[in-house]
Design a protein around this motif. Structure first.
Motif, PDB file in Angstrom:
ATOM      1  N   VAL A 173       0.833  -1.203   0.000  1.00 36.43           N
ATOM      2  CA  VAL A 173       0.000   0.000   0.000  1.00 36.43           C
ATOM      3  C   VAL A 173       0.868   1.254   0.000  1.00 36.43           C
ATOM      4  O   VAL A 173       0.576   2.227  -0.693  1.00 36.43           O
ATOM      5  N   GLY A 174       1.944   1.240   0.764  1.00 39.30           N
ATOM      6  CA  GLY A 174       2.766   2.436   0.953  1.00 39.30           C
ATOM      7  C   GLY A 174       3.552   2.864  -0.263  1.00 39.30           C
ATOM      8  O   GLY A 174       3.667   4.069  -0.545  1.00 39.30           O
ATOM      9  N   VAL A 175       4.113   1.918  -1.000  1.00 37.96           N
ATOM     10  CA  VAL A 175       4.940   2.267  -2.158  1.00 37.96           C
ATOM     11  C   VAL A 175       4.125   2.965  -3.249  1.00 37.96           C
ATOM     12  O   VAL A 175       4.555   4.011  -3.757  1.00 37.96           O
ATOM     13  N   PRO A 176       2.951   2.469  -3.645  1.00 38.41           N
ATOM     14  CA  PRO A 176       2.184   3.205  -4.659  1.00 38.41           C
ATOM     15  C   PRO A 176       1.727   4.587  -4.182  1.00 38.41           C
ATOM     16  O   PRO A 176       1.721   5.539  -4.963  1.00 38.41           O
ATOM     17  N   ILE A 177       1.348   4.704  -2.915  1.00 36.31           N
ATOM     18  CA  ILE A 177       0.940   6.020  -2.401  1.00 36.31           C
ATOM     19  C   ILE A 177       2.122   6.977  -2.447  1.00 36.31           C
ATOM     20  O   ILE A 177       1.999   8.129  -2.880  1.00 36.31           O
ATOM     21  N   PHE A 178       3.289   6.525  -2.023  1.00 30.66           N
ATOM     22  CA  PHE A 178       4.485   7.359  -2.084  1.00 30.66           C
ATOM     23  C   PHE A 178       4.810   7.746  -3.521  1.00 30.66           C
ATOM     24  O   PHE A 178       5.177   8.893  -3.794  1.00 30.66           O
ATOM     25  N   ALA A 179       4.650   6.813  -4.453  1.00 29.10           N
ATOM     26  CA  ALA A 179       4.946   7.104  -5.860  1.00 29.10           C
ATOM     27  C   ALA A 179       4.000   8.165  -6.412  1.00 29.10           C
ATOM     28  O   ALA A 179       4.425   9.073  -7.126  1.00 29.10           O
ATOM     29  N   VAL A 180       2.714   8.081  -6.080  1.00 23.13           N
ATOM     30  CA  VAL A 180       1.740   9.062  -6.574  1.00 23.13           C
ATOM     31  C   VAL A 180       2.017  10.436  -5.975  1.00 23.13           C
ATOM     32  O   VAL A 180       2.024  11.440  -6.678  1.00 23.13           O
ATOM     33  N   VAL A 181       2.257  10.489  -4.674  1.00 19.86           N
ATOM     34  CA  VAL A 181       2.535  11.775  -4.024  1.00 19.86           C
ATOM     35  C   VAL A 181       3.809  12.387  -4.588  1.00 19.86           C
ATOM     36  O   VAL A 181       3.870  13.591  -4.885  1.00 19.86           O
ATOM     37  N   PHE A 182       4.840  11.573  -4.774  1.00 23.27           N
ATOM     38  CA  PHE A 182       6.102  12.061  -5.333  1.00 23.27           C
ATOM     39  C   PHE A 182       5.907  12.601  -6.743  1.00 23.27           C
ATOM     40  O   PHE A 182       6.413  13.661  -7.096  1.00 23.27           O
ATOM     41  N   GLN A 183       5.155  11.876  -7.554  1.00 21.92           N
ATOM     42  CA  GLN A 183       4.921  12.299  -8.938  1.00 21.92           C
ATOM     43  C   GLN A 183       4.118  13.589  -8.982  1.00 21.92           C
ATOM     44  O   GLN A 183       4.415  14.486  -9.779  1.00 21.92           O
ATOM     45  N   GLN A 184       3.098  13.713  -8.145  1.00 26.97           N
ATOM     46  CA  GLN A 184       2.295  14.931  -8.137  1.00 26.97           C
ATOM     47  C   GLN A 184       3.091  16.118  -7.636  1.00 26.97           C
ATOM     48  O   GLN A 184       2.967  17.231  -8.148  1.00 26.97           O
ATOM     49  N   ARG A 185       3.920  15.906  -6.638  1.00 19.67           N
ATOM     50  CA  ARG A 185       4.761  16.992  -6.129  1.00 19.67           C
ATOM     51  C   ARG A 185       5.781  17.432  -7.179  1.00 19.67           C
ATOM     52  O   ARG A 185       6.062  18.623  -7.323  1.00 19.67           O
ATOM     53  N   LYS A 186       6.325  16.466  -7.907  1.00 20.78           N
ATOM     54  CA  LYS A 186       7.302  16.773  -8.950  1.00 20.78           C
ATOM     55  C   LYS A 186       6.647  17.548 -10.093  1.00 20.78           C
ATOM     56  O   LYS A 186       7.227  18.488 -10.622  1.00 20.78           O
ATOM     57  N   THR A 187       5.437  17.161 -10.459  1.00 15.80           N
ATOM     58  CA  THR A 187       4.713  17.841 -11.545  1.00 15.80           C
ATOM     59  C   THR A 187       4.303  19.247 -11.113  1.00 15.80           C
ATOM     60  O   THR A 187       4.362  20.191 -11.910  1.00 15.80           O
ATOM     61  N   ALA A 188       3.891  19.439  -9.866  1.00 15.71           N
ATOM     62  CA  ALA A 188       3.433  20.734  -9.395  1.00 15.71           C
ATOM     63  C   ALA A 188       4.584  21.730  -9.304  1.00 15.71           C
ATOM     64  O   ALA A 188       4.378  22.926  -9.501  1.00 15.71           O
ATOM     65  N   SER A 189       5.785  21.266  -9.024  1.00 18.68           N
ATOM     66  CA  SER A 189       6.914  22.193  -8.866  1.00 18.68           C
ATOM     67  C   SER A 189       7.472  22.663 -10.201  1.00 18.68           C
ATOM     68  O   SER A 189       8.211  23.615 -10.254  1.00 18.68           O
ATOM     69  N   GLY A 190       7.137  21.980 -11.299  1.00 15.20           N
ATOM     70  CA  GLY A 190       7.721  22.309 -12.612  1.00 15.20           C
ATOM     71  C   GLY A 190       6.952  23.342 -13.291  1.00 15.20           C
ATOM     72  O   GLY A 190       7.251  24.329 -13.833  1.00 15.20           O
TER      73      GLY A 190
END
Length: 96
Positions: free
Chosen positions: A79-96
């Motif tokens: 459960v934790g790895v996919p949630i971390f991946a989604v949060v990381f991807q969204q944070r990376k997209t929002a900062s660009g």
């Protein structure tokens, strides 16, 4: 001159490898026998890490604790790895 000798040596190498391959190839099924790990060159029984009854879960000490901890850990990673991946991807997209 050097290129010419290089081409000749490569062609000789290809010719010899083709002839050796054609001699060693056979079209029949072949399997080797199962190797037994006993005797002088295998694993010695008393010192071998994987004992005969290594995976007897019935006789495991603290079975309830260990199995529930293993299931909880596997579930948490699943459960934790996919949630971390989604949060990381969204944070990376929002900062660009």
């Amino acid at each position: 001159m050097a290129l010419n000798t290089g081409i000749r040596s490569v062609s000789r190498l290809i010719a010899t490898s083709e002839s050796s391959i054609s001699r060693s190839v056979s079209r029949s099924f072949h399997s080797t026998g199962a190797k037994k790990m006993s005797g002088g060159h295998g694993h010695d029984e008393p010192y071998y890490l994987h004992a005969k009854h290594m995976y007897n879960l019935d006789r495991m000490k603290f079975q309830g604790l260990k199995m529930s901890l293993a299931v909880f850990t596997a579930f948490s990673i699943g459960v934790g790895v996919p949630i971390f991946a989604v949060v990381f991807q969204q944070r990376k997209t929002a900062s660009g």
